[in-house]
Design a protein around this motif. Structure first.
Motif, PDB file in Angstrom:
ATOM      1  N   VAL A 143       0.819  -1.216   0.000  1.00  0.00           N
ATOM      2  CA  VAL A 143       0.000   0.000   0.000  1.00  0.00           C
ATOM      3  C   VAL A 143       0.855   1.270   0.000  1.00  0.00           C
ATOM      4  N   ASP A 144       2.157   1.117   0.285  1.00  0.00           N
ATOM      5  CA  ASP A 144       2.935   2.342   0.458  1.00  0.00           C
ATOM      6  C   ASP A 144       4.367   2.241  -0.083  1.00  0.00           C
ATOM      7  N   ALA A 145       5.227   1.466   0.610  1.00  0.00           N
ATOM      8  CA  ALA A 145       6.670   1.589   0.382  1.00  0.00           C
ATOM      9  C   ALA A 145       7.104   1.313  -1.059  1.00  0.00           C
ATOM     10  N   ALA A 201      -1.562   0.858   9.587  1.00  0.00           N
ATOM     11  CA  ALA A 201      -1.324   2.257   9.976  1.00  0.00           C
ATOM     12  C   ALA A 201      -1.327   3.149   8.726  1.00  0.00           C
ATOM     13  N   GLU A 202      -0.733   2.656   7.641  1.00  0.00           N
ATOM     14  CA  GLU A 202      -0.699   3.458   6.396  1.00  0.00           C
ATOM     15  C   GLU A 202      -2.074   3.485   5.730  1.00  0.00           C
ATOM     16  N   VAL A 203      -2.806   2.385   5.821  1.00  0.00           N
ATOM     17  CA  VAL A 203      -4.169   2.357   5.263  1.00  0.00           C
ATOM     18  C   VAL A 203      -5.021   3.415   5.979  1.00  0.00           C
ATOM     19  N   GLY A 242       1.497  11.991  10.382  1.00  0.00           N
ATOM     20  CA  GLY A 242       1.847  11.018  11.424  1.00  0.00           C
ATOM     21  C   GLY A 242       3.308  10.613  11.426  1.00  0.00           C
ATOM     22  N   HIS A 243       4.059  11.054  10.408  1.00  0.00           N
ATOM     23  CA  HIS A 243       5.419  10.555  10.246  1.00  0.00           C
ATOM     24  C   HIS A 243       6.494  11.456  10.845  1.00  0.00           C
ATOM     25  N   THR A 244       6.155  12.711  11.193  1.00  0.00           N
ATOM     26  CA  THR A 244       7.205  13.614  11.684  1.00  0.00           C
ATOM     27  C   THR A 244       7.583  13.182  13.101  1.00  0.00           C
ATOM     28  N   PRO A 289       8.072  -0.440  16.061  1.00  0.00           N
ATOM     29  CA  PRO A 289       7.667  -0.747  14.686  1.00  0.00           C
ATOM     30  C   PRO A 289       7.070   0.498  14.018  1.00  0.00           C
ATOM     31  N   HIS A 290       7.311   0.636  12.724  1.00  0.00           N
ATOM     32  CA  HIS A 290       6.924   1.843  11.990  1.00  0.00           C
ATOM     33  C   HIS A 290       5.438   2.188  12.176  1.00  0.00           C
ATOM     34  N   GLY A 291       4.572   1.189  12.025  1.00  0.00           N
ATOM     35  CA  GLY A 291       3.127   1.443  12.080  1.00  0.00           C
ATOM     36  C   GLY A 291       2.695   1.958  13.445  1.00  0.00           C
ATOM     37  N   ALA A 336       4.524   3.596  15.597  1.00  0.00           N
ATOM     38  CA  ALA A 336       5.040   4.963  15.756  1.00  0.00           C
ATOM     39  C   ALA A 336       4.204   5.950  14.939  1.00  0.00           C
ATOM     40  N   VAL A 337       3.797   5.547  13.740  1.00  0.00           N
ATOM     41  CA  VAL A 337       2.967   6.426  12.896  1.00  0.00           C
ATOM     42  C   VAL A 337       1.597   6.623  13.549  1.00  0.00           C
ATOM     43  N   ALA A 338       1.065   5.570  14.167  1.00  0.00           N
ATOM     44  CA  ALA A 338      -0.228   5.675  14.853  1.00  0.00           C
ATOM     45  C   ALA A 338      -0.143   6.753  15.935  1.00  0.00           C
TER      46      ALA A 338
HETATM   47 ZN    ZN Z   1       5.084   5.100   6.689  1.00  0.00          ZN
END
Ligand code: ZN
Ligand code: ADP
Length: 336
Positions: free
Chosen positions: A112-114, A160-162, A223-225, A237-239, A241-243
């Motif tokens: 969905v993203d990377a 998290a990206e969805v 959500g990424h900063t 985990p990335h998701g 942290a983004v949450a």
């Molecule tokens: Zn991401």
């Protein structure tokens, strides 16, 4: 406009042996999980994990490419999660000043993203993706059969990206996600395939409009900063942290834009359905210190992505002190 659009192939087939003439790049997990896939191929394998997303790994890949006698007409195919596709794209873009390349993402996050958007690169110390290129792959094969072996926490990472796309662009998607949960999509192939295609369309639309991130592509940093800072500091985990980063952004939006408190509350509830957190006991000063090194900062602060509403986002220049206030209220779990 984007330099050139990759060809997309959607399929659900138990992975078959790969063609012998390309060179494949993957990590040891995928290589061990799918031994038949790589039989008889020239495959470069490196160890999984963010700590291996480095120039050293690229050097190792370069050495192997030379040994395999890769030349300007050789196609490189990255098969794996975001780390594999980011490194494979970067190695392919720089070896002999660029070979043709494509991806087979094997994680939900990759699909969905990377794998979409042409950003390739590696980390340098604490700086994520500090070195890299923007160069589109020739093709991306989305084969959801790979997801059958995906561990639980990697599903949450992808969701998290969805959820991010739903918050930014698509309130109908937000409502749909709210009616379901992580188990529903894991058990319902058709719903999952449709969901992936919706996300691929959103990301592709944004990348086509703004490949080099001068405008709307910045929205994808929602959500990424603070998320990246927390991910790096706490090896989260990335998701996850983004949450937490998305909730921090909601707290900022309440103060800066007068956004409704219910936005953050609804988001926190949705995150919990996808096994994602909304609070975490981080050290505010440590997070601020990492943010001051963010590559998206300028002299006065950072461009921050905020929600005016669910499905409606904007880019706002914020001072470090207003970010600090929001970090304090998120940490204390106020409102949500
Ligand atoms: Zn991401
Ligand atoms: P992403 O950035 O997409 O989350 P990573 O490259 O960090 O992906 O991969 C996350 C982890 O999941 C790695 O350990 C990787 O080896 C593993 N992995 C990737 N795809 C699969 C899969 N289909 N089945 C099982 N494990 C996988």
């Amino acid at each position: 406009m984007q330099s050139s659009s990759p060809k997309y192939i959607f399929q659900h087939s138990n992975p078959k042996p790969l063609p012998a003439k390309s060179i494949f790049i993957t990590d040891t997990h995928i290589h061990e999980l799918y031994p038949n896939l790589f039989k008889g191929t020239r495959t470069i394998v490196f160890r999984p994990g963010e700590e291996h997303k480095t120039q050293e790994t690229v050097q190792y890949i370069t050495k192997e490419l030379l040994q395999f006698e890769a030349h300007r007409k050789t196609t490189i195919v990255g098969i794996g999660g975001g780390i594999v596709t980011d490194i494979a794209g970067y190695a392919a873009s720089t070896y002999m000043r660029g070979l043709p390349f494509g991806f087979m993402p094997t994680t939900l996050l990759g699909m969905v993203d990377a794998a979409i958007g042409g950003k390739n690169g590696v980390n340098y110390g604490l700086h994520k993706n500090l070195v890299g290129t923007i160069n589109q792959p020739g093709f991306i094969i989305f084969d959801t059969a790979f997801l059958e072996t995906l561990p639980d926490h990697e599903w949450s990472n992808g969701f998290a990206e969805v959820i991010k796309y739903a918050c930014l662009f698509d309130s109908a998607l937000f409502d749909e996600l709210n009616r379901n949960d992580i188990r529903y999509y894991r058990n319902n192939k058709e719903a999952l395939n449709t969901l992936i295609q919706i996300c691929v369309q959103w990301k592709t639309k944004i990348v086509n409009e703004d490949e080099h991130e001068n405008g709307n592509r910045k929205l994808l940093n929602f959500g990424h900063t603070a998320g990246h800072a927390i991910e790096t500091l706490y090896h989260m985990p990335h998701g996850q942290a983004v949450a937490i980063g998305m909730i921090i952004a909601c707290n900022i939006a309440e103060k800066e834009l007068g956004a409704d408190v219910s936005i953050g509350q609804k988001l926190a509830l949705l995150l919990s359905k996808y096994d994602l957190p909304a609070t975490f006991d981080f050290n505010v000063q440590e997070v601020i210190n990492v943010l001051t090194m963010d590559k998206k900062r300028n002299d006065t602060g950072i461009e921050y992505i905020l929600l005016k509403n669910i499905g409606e986002a904007c880019i706002t220049l914020l001072s470090f002190s207003s970010i600090e206030q929001a970090l304090v209220s998120t940490k204390n779990g106020s409102n949500h």
